[in-house]
Design a protein around this motif. Structure first.
Motif, PDB file in Angstrom:
ATOM      1  N   ALA A  80       0.834  -1.207   0.000  1.00  0.00           N
ATOM      2  CA  ALA A  80       0.000   0.000   0.000  1.00  0.00           C
ATOM      3  C   ALA A  80       0.864   1.250   0.000  1.00  0.00           C
ATOM      4  N   GLU A  81       1.906   1.215   0.804  1.00  0.00           N
ATOM      5  CA  GLU A  81       2.799   2.373   0.872  1.00  0.00           C
ATOM      6  C   GLU A  81       3.559   2.548  -0.438  1.00  0.00           C
ATOM      7  N   ARG A  82       4.027   1.435  -0.985  1.00  0.00           N
ATOM      8  CA  ARG A  82       4.818   1.503  -2.208  1.00  0.00           C
ATOM      9  C   ARG A  82       4.007   2.057  -3.380  1.00  0.00           C
ATOM     10  N   LEU A  83       2.760   1.641  -3.471  1.00  0.00           N
ATOM     11  CA  LEU A  83       1.947   2.040  -4.619  1.00  0.00           C
ATOM     12  C   LEU A  83       1.042   3.229  -4.338  1.00  0.00           C
ATOM     13  N   GLY A  84       1.056   3.703  -3.093  1.00  0.00           N
ATOM     14  CA  GLY A  84       0.204   4.837  -2.786  1.00  0.00           C
ATOM     15  C   GLY A  84      -1.268   4.486  -2.769  1.00  0.00           C
ATOM     16  N   LEU A  85      -1.563   3.294  -2.354  1.00  0.00           N
ATOM     17  CA  LEU A  85      -2.952   2.846  -2.287  1.00  0.00           C
ATOM     18  C   LEU A  85      -3.338   2.599  -0.836  1.00  0.00           C
ATOM     19  N   GLY A  86      -4.627   2.541  -0.569  1.00  0.00           N
ATOM     20  CA  GLY A  86      -5.086   2.169   0.754  1.00  0.00           C
ATOM     21  C   GLY A  86      -4.881   0.677   0.980  1.00  0.00           C
ATOM     22  N   GLU A  87      -4.707   0.288   2.233  1.00  0.00           N
ATOM     23  CA  GLU A  87      -4.499  -1.135   2.505  1.00  0.00           C
ATOM     24  C   GLU A  87      -5.717  -1.959   2.088  1.00  0.00           C
ATOM     25  N   GLY A  88      -6.885  -1.415   2.331  1.00  0.00           N
ATOM     26  CA  GLY A  88      -8.099  -2.119   1.930  1.00  0.00           C
ATOM     27  C   GLY A  88      -8.149  -2.334   0.426  1.00  0.00           C
ATOM     28  N   THR A  89      -7.694  -1.314  -0.290  1.00  0.00           N
ATOM     29  CA  THR A  89      -7.675  -1.439  -1.750  1.00  0.00           C
ATOM     30  C   THR A  89      -6.715  -2.534  -2.182  1.00  0.00           C
ATOM     31  N   VAL A  90      -5.556  -2.560  -1.561  1.00  0.00           N
ATOM     32  CA  VAL A  90      -4.577  -3.599  -1.905  1.00  0.00           C
ATOM     33  C   VAL A  90      -5.157  -4.982  -1.605  1.00  0.00           C
ATOM     34  N   LYS A  91      -5.787  -5.105  -0.460  1.00  0.00           N
ATOM     35  CA  LYS A  91      -6.381  -6.401  -0.114  1.00  0.00           C
ATOM     36  C   LYS A  91      -7.428  -6.809  -1.144  1.00  0.00           C
ATOM     37  N   ARG A  92      -8.185  -5.816  -1.581  1.00  0.00           N
ATOM     38  CA  ARG A  92      -9.223  -6.124  -2.556  1.00  0.00           C
ATOM     39  C   ARG A  92      -8.602  -6.593  -3.875  1.00  0.00           C
ATOM     40  N   TYR A  93      -7.556  -5.875  -4.301  1.00  0.00           N
ATOM     41  CA  TYR A  93      -6.879  -6.290  -5.537  1.00  0.00           C
ATOM     42  C   TYR A  93      -6.319  -7.699  -5.396  1.00  0.00           C
ATOM     43  N   LEU A  94      -5.671  -7.959  -4.276  1.00  0.00           N
ATOM     44  CA  LEU A  94      -5.067  -9.279  -4.076  1.00  0.00           C
ATOM     45  C   LEU A  94      -6.138 -10.366  -4.033  1.00  0.00           C
ATOM     46  N   ALA A  95      -7.189 -10.076  -3.291  1.00  0.00           N
ATOM     47  CA  ALA A  95      -8.246 -11.081  -3.151  1.00  0.00           C
ATOM     48  C   ALA A  95      -8.890 -11.388  -4.490  1.00  0.00           C
ATOM     49  N   ARG A  96      -9.161 -10.329  -5.252  1.00  0.00           N
ATOM     50  CA  ARG A  96      -9.811 -10.539  -6.542  1.00  0.00           C
ATOM     51  C   ARG A  96      -8.893 -11.292  -7.498  1.00  0.00           C
ATOM     52  N   ALA A  97      -7.603 -10.933  -7.494  1.00  0.00           N
ATOM     53  CA  ALA A  97      -6.646 -11.602  -8.374  1.00  0.00           C
ATOM     54  C   ALA A  97      -6.516 -13.069  -7.993  1.00  0.00           C
ATOM     55  N   ARG A  98      -6.403 -13.329  -6.709  1.00  0.00           N
ATOM     56  CA  ARG A  98      -6.242 -14.719  -6.281  1.00  0.00           C
ATOM     57  C   ARG A  98      -7.518 -15.520  -6.552  1.00  0.00           C
ATOM     58  N   GLU A  99      -8.644 -14.836  -6.389  1.00  0.00           N
ATOM     59  CA  GLU A  99      -9.916 -15.513  -6.660  1.00  0.00           C
ATOM     60  C   GLU A  99      -9.972 -15.985  -8.113  1.00  0.00           C
ATOM     61  N   ARG A 100      -9.538 -15.116  -9.012  1.00  0.00           N
ATOM     62  CA  ARG A 100      -9.581 -15.475 -10.430  1.00  0.00           C
ATOM     63  C   ARG A 100      -8.574 -16.574 -10.757  1.00  0.00           C
ATOM     64  N   LEU A 101      -7.404 -16.459 -10.175  1.00  0.00           N
ATOM     65  CA  LEU A 101      -6.398 -17.476 -10.461  1.00  0.00           C
ATOM     66  C   LEU A 101      -6.781 -18.812  -9.835  1.00  0.00           C
ATOM     67  N   GLN A 102      -7.429 -18.764  -8.689  1.00  0.00           N
ATOM     68  CA  GLN A 102      -7.881 -20.008  -8.071  1.00  0.00           C
ATOM     69  C   GLN A 102      -8.896 -20.703  -8.966  1.00  0.00           C
ATOM     70  N   GLU A 103      -9.754 -19.876  -9.604  1.00  0.00           N
ATOM     71  CA  GLU A 103     -10.728 -20.466 -10.528  1.00  0.00           C
ATOM     72  C   GLU A 103     -10.024 -21.210 -11.653  1.00  0.00           C
ATOM     73  N   VAL A 104      -8.918 -20.625 -12.121  1.00  0.00           N
ATOM     74  CA  VAL A 104      -8.159 -21.278 -13.193  1.00  0.00           C
ATOM     75  C   VAL A 104      -7.580 -22.597 -12.696  1.00  0.00           C
ATOM     76  N   LEU A 105      -7.031 -22.570 -11.486  1.00  0.00           N
ATOM     77  CA  LEU A 105      -6.460 -23.802 -10.934  1.00  0.00           C
ATOM     78  C   LEU A 105      -7.538 -24.863 -10.733  1.00  0.00           C
ATOM     79  N   ASP A 106      -8.686 -24.422 -10.284  1.00  0.00           N
ATOM     80  CA  ASP A 106      -9.770 -25.379 -10.026  1.00  0.00           C
ATOM     81  C   ASP A 106     -10.260 -26.046 -11.299  1.00  0.00           C
ATOM     82  N   GLU A 107     -10.155 -25.298 -12.410  1.00  0.00           N
ATOM     83  CA  GLU A 107     -10.648 -25.840 -13.675  1.00  0.00           C
ATOM     84  C   GLU A 107      -9.689 -26.838 -14.304  1.00  0.00           C
ATOM     85  N   ARG A 108      -8.443 -26.889 -13.800  1.00  0.00           N
ATOM     86  CA  ARG A 108      -7.463 -27.789 -14.426  1.00  0.00           C
ATOM     87  C   ARG A 108      -7.824 -29.258 -14.203  1.00  0.00           C
TER      88      ARG A 108
END
Lengths: 157, 600
Positions: free
Chosen positions: A129-157
């Motif tokens: 958050a500090e490095r990118l100038g974002l709020g911590e909540g925003t970073v968590k949201r980005y991470l969660a959403r990204a991992r959610e999508r990638l998990q879907e890819v893994l689940d489909e394998r």
């Protein structure tokens, strides 16, 4: 008129050049990474903001992220470029599932930036958050959403 | 998250790093100058510049230095831009004006942009009571598109100016994105604050090139009310603009929020839900929100009932820091035409999904806020022509099916996805298509682009009571209630009398057999039988034109010309058809014929 000390900024860039280029590679791909870093850092140096910045490293990362976002404004060109990038990366590392790399390429740049800083630079959410100038909540949201999508890819394998 | 996912992501990042090129050698240094306006001074003295950051020239050691740049190459802005007072919950003017959208756009061009000869063009055909999109053009300037909305007072305000800047909070400042404006060498960004003085910042060419400007006076993005960025050329003249508003609350008129009478139901931050579906399921009990069909905007945390252009309710969800739980942020409910959509303790109305076959689903086809029914080949052909569609008209067995047309509405920035369901709401006896927004954006422009959906539906599946056709779950805007199509009870259903078999699509009829041609097309009268039977046309031999209506005659006892008829046809022999409308007492005899003339 203020003359800016050059040695500090020069050293600052050299200290972070490799990391910044890797960061840009994640954001925009290897073809354009060097251009993005060069444009971002040169603009930053020209602005004079780097010399007086309290957190110059963070400023460098944000400038690269901003420049990468600016560069990807044309969606069609970006998609084509990312497909090429994903293909090149697949050729580099066949042990990484192609669909994973394609899924990473489809993430937003901010999501990819957060993923890179967490999984390559081992930074915490607060540090990202500090490095990118974002709020911590925003970073968590980005991470969660990204991992959610990638998990879907893994689940489909 | 799984360990496997973590390992996979580390590998993926390693892959990127392995592909990373050598760091670039930096090119020559450049200079920059930055001017900032103290807001109080700017507004009091008409943007008299206060230099807050020094004019700098820097020479760096990366690569060869270029020749020095003339210090006058980028002259400072000299006050050509007049001060402007923005609204907080919209962009401009501070107080709504009781004028038409085009007039407001012209005033904006003259008073805010300083353009003396603007050409204002309406880009949409929305009714006057709806938000409008208007383009301002002027020779030598960049086009400026405005979203102008009516407010509760009947006046109008500007909600968006071109693409609103992205807003991002920094460590100690707020960053706004800048537009690419050909010819711009600088900009003035004016920011209103909730409960604070407005800020004006001059952005120079170098900062413009980065695409981002920092507003150091604002360290919390939540303070920002509205932003207007005016881009200037080398002479300091305004050549373009961008802006939007960011404030939320009852007064806010965000395009993806309620306009006018919308109200906010604050969520309880102490209540968390494991999934967003759980949160939505809690709406009736926790918030009294009933009877609304929420559709999630793809890739966003926003759920909308109605459409983005005419939302009835908007639910914002967000992920709580530090957990994977979802929480309700706020519920904004729009009350339409005084009909409360929130009532404590009501049971949600029953929704039924009807079977259908898609014939058309696409944007920029047909009209908006309109629905229609086709019950014959002729009516479908007419609809096909009306929609401007090319290619063969699809085959529909009107004996068992009818065709429904929905002229839906989408925003140019938030196109609709494909139709997902055909809904019958028993609560308001309304049939409508469920079409989600394809893009996750919520800052939708309020222009109205047509999106036609044409479906074939089994007659037997349609509600037997009366119902109306509408483009979505929301009530039609006041302008457009004429677009509703009302269907009388049983009008489109198969006849209750099973002895009347429907004429099939191929018009097969055996000698001595009686079948019904449902809702036969009578636009061309009935001198020629409106349907082909046994592969050929038929012409009346005893039609009493003196007792008929319309230029193309229809017996008075059968009904009014142009109205569809349920014609009972009996093939007496292979060269005679007797046709009647049950109960009319009038029978017309038809014989085989060739080359029906058609009609205008």
């Amino acid at each position: 008129m203020e003359l800016i000390e050059t040695r500090e900024t020069s050293d600052l860039y050299r200290d972070h050049a490799i990391a910044l280029t890797r960061f840009a590679t994640v954001l925009i791909g290897p073809d354009d990474a060097a251009d993005v870093v060069a444009d971002a850092v040169e603009s930053l140096l020209a602005s004079g903001r780097l010399v007086n910045a309290d957190y110059p490293r963070a400023l460098l990362y944000r400038a690269v992220l901003t420049k990468a976002r600016s560069m990807q404004r044309s969606t069609i060109r970006r998609r084509a470029r990312e497909q090429r990038v994903a293909q090149r990366l697949i050729e580099h590392q066949p042990d990484v599932q192609p669909e994973v790399l394609e899924a990473v390429a489809r993430l937003s740049q901010r999501q990819r930036a957060c993923i890179f800083l967490m999984y390559w630079e081992d930074m915490t959410v607060a540090q990202i958050a500090e490095r990118l100038g974002l709020g911590e909540g925003t970073v968590k949201r980005y991470l969660a959403r990204a991992r959610e999508r990638l998990q879907e890819v893994l689940d489909e394998r | 998250m799984s360990d496997e996912l973590d390992r996979t992501l580390r590998k993926a990042m390693a892959t990127y790093v392995a592909a990373s090129p050598e760091p670039p050698e930096l090119a020559a240094p450049v200079r920059r100058r930055r001017f900032k306006l103290s807001p109080a001074t700017a507004f009091a003295a008409g943007f008299v510049l206060v230099l807050v950051v020094g004019i700098g020239m820097a020479v760096f050691s990366f690569g060869d230095s270029p020749p020095p740049i003339d210090a006058n190459e980028q002259p400072p802005i000299t006050g050509n831009i007049s001060a402007v007072e923005l609204g907080i919950y919209h962009v401009w003017p501070e107080q709504p004006r009781q004028v038409a959208a085009e007039e407001l756009a012209t005033a904006f061009a003259v008073e805010v942009l300083g353009w003396d000869d603007p050409v204002v063009t309406r880009l949409d055909d929305n009714p006057s009571s709806s938000p409008a999109v208007v383009r301002i053009g002027m020779s030598g300037k960049n086009d400026v598109d405005l979203v102008i909305a009516p407010d509760a007072t009947g006046g109008r305000v500007i909600l968006q100016v071109n693409t609103p800047p992205d807003l991002r909070g920094g460590d100690t400042d707020t960053n706004i994105s800048l537009l690419e404006q050909p010819g711009a060498t600088g900009a003035v960004a004016t920011v209103t604050r909730l409960g604070g003085e407005p800020i004006s910042v001059v952005v120079d060419r170098d900062e413009l090139a980065t695409g981002t400007a920092a507003i150091t006076e604002i360290d919390d993005v939540a303070e920002v009310g509205s932003i207007l960025v005016r881009y200037t050329d080398v002479s300091g003249e305004v050549i373009g603009a961008g802006g939007g508003h960011y404030a939320t609350g009852d007064e806010a008129m965000h395009p993806a929020r309620c306009l006018g009478s919308g109200r906010t139901l604050p969520g309880d931050p102490a209540v968390g839900y494991a999934t967003s579906d759980d949160a939505l399921a809690a709406l009736p009990g926790e918030y009294g929100v009933v009877g609304l069909d929420f559709i999630r905007e793809e890739r966003s945390d926003t759920w909308i009932a109605g459409s983005s252009a005419q939302p009835r309710a908007v639910v914002e969800l967000y992920q709580h820091d530090g957990s994977s739980e979802w929480f309700i942020g706020s519920v904004i409910v729009c009350e339409v035409d005084g009909q409360a959509t929130v009532s404590e303790g009501n049971v949600p109305e029953e929704m039924t999904s009807l079977p259908y076959r898609v014939l058309v689903d696409g944007a920029k086809v047909g009209d908006v806020y309109v629905t229609d029914v086709a019950t014959t080949d002729g009516e479908l052909a007419s609809l096909w022509s009306q929609l401007g569609l090319v290619g063969d008209v699809p085959e529909v067995d009107f004996a068992t099916s009818v065709v429904l047309y929905f002229g839906a509405v989408e925003s140019s920035s938030c196109p609709l996805d494909s139709m997902q369901a055909l809904i019958y709401n028993d609560g308001d006896q309304r049939v409508y298509p469920q079409i989600p927004i394809a893009d996750g954006r919520t800052d939708c422009r309020l222009d109205a682009i047509s999106h036609a959906v044409v479906v074939a539906v089994d007659r037997a599946a349609l509600p037997t009571g009366g119902f109306s056709l509408w483009i979505d779950a929301g009530d039609p805007p006041a302008c457009c209630t004429n677009g509703l199509t009302f269907v009388a009870p049983g009008e489109l259903n198969p006849p209750a009398d099973a002895t009347y078999a429907p004429l099939d699509a191929e018009g097969r009829l055996a000698i001595g057999e009686t079948r019904v041609a449902y809702r036969a097309y009578t636009h061309c009268g009935v001198e020629w039988l409106p349907v082909r039977v046994n592969g050929q046309a038929w012409k009346a031999i005893d039609l009493d034109k003196a007792d008929a209506t319309g230029v193309d005659p229809v017996p008075r006892a059968w009904g009014v010309a142009n109205d569809p008829l349920d014609l009972e046809l009996t093939l007496v022999d292979d060269a005679t058809i007797e046709a009647t409308v049950p109960g009319s007492g009038v029978t017309v005899t038809y014989v085989p014929a060739t080359d029906p003339p058609g009609c205008a």
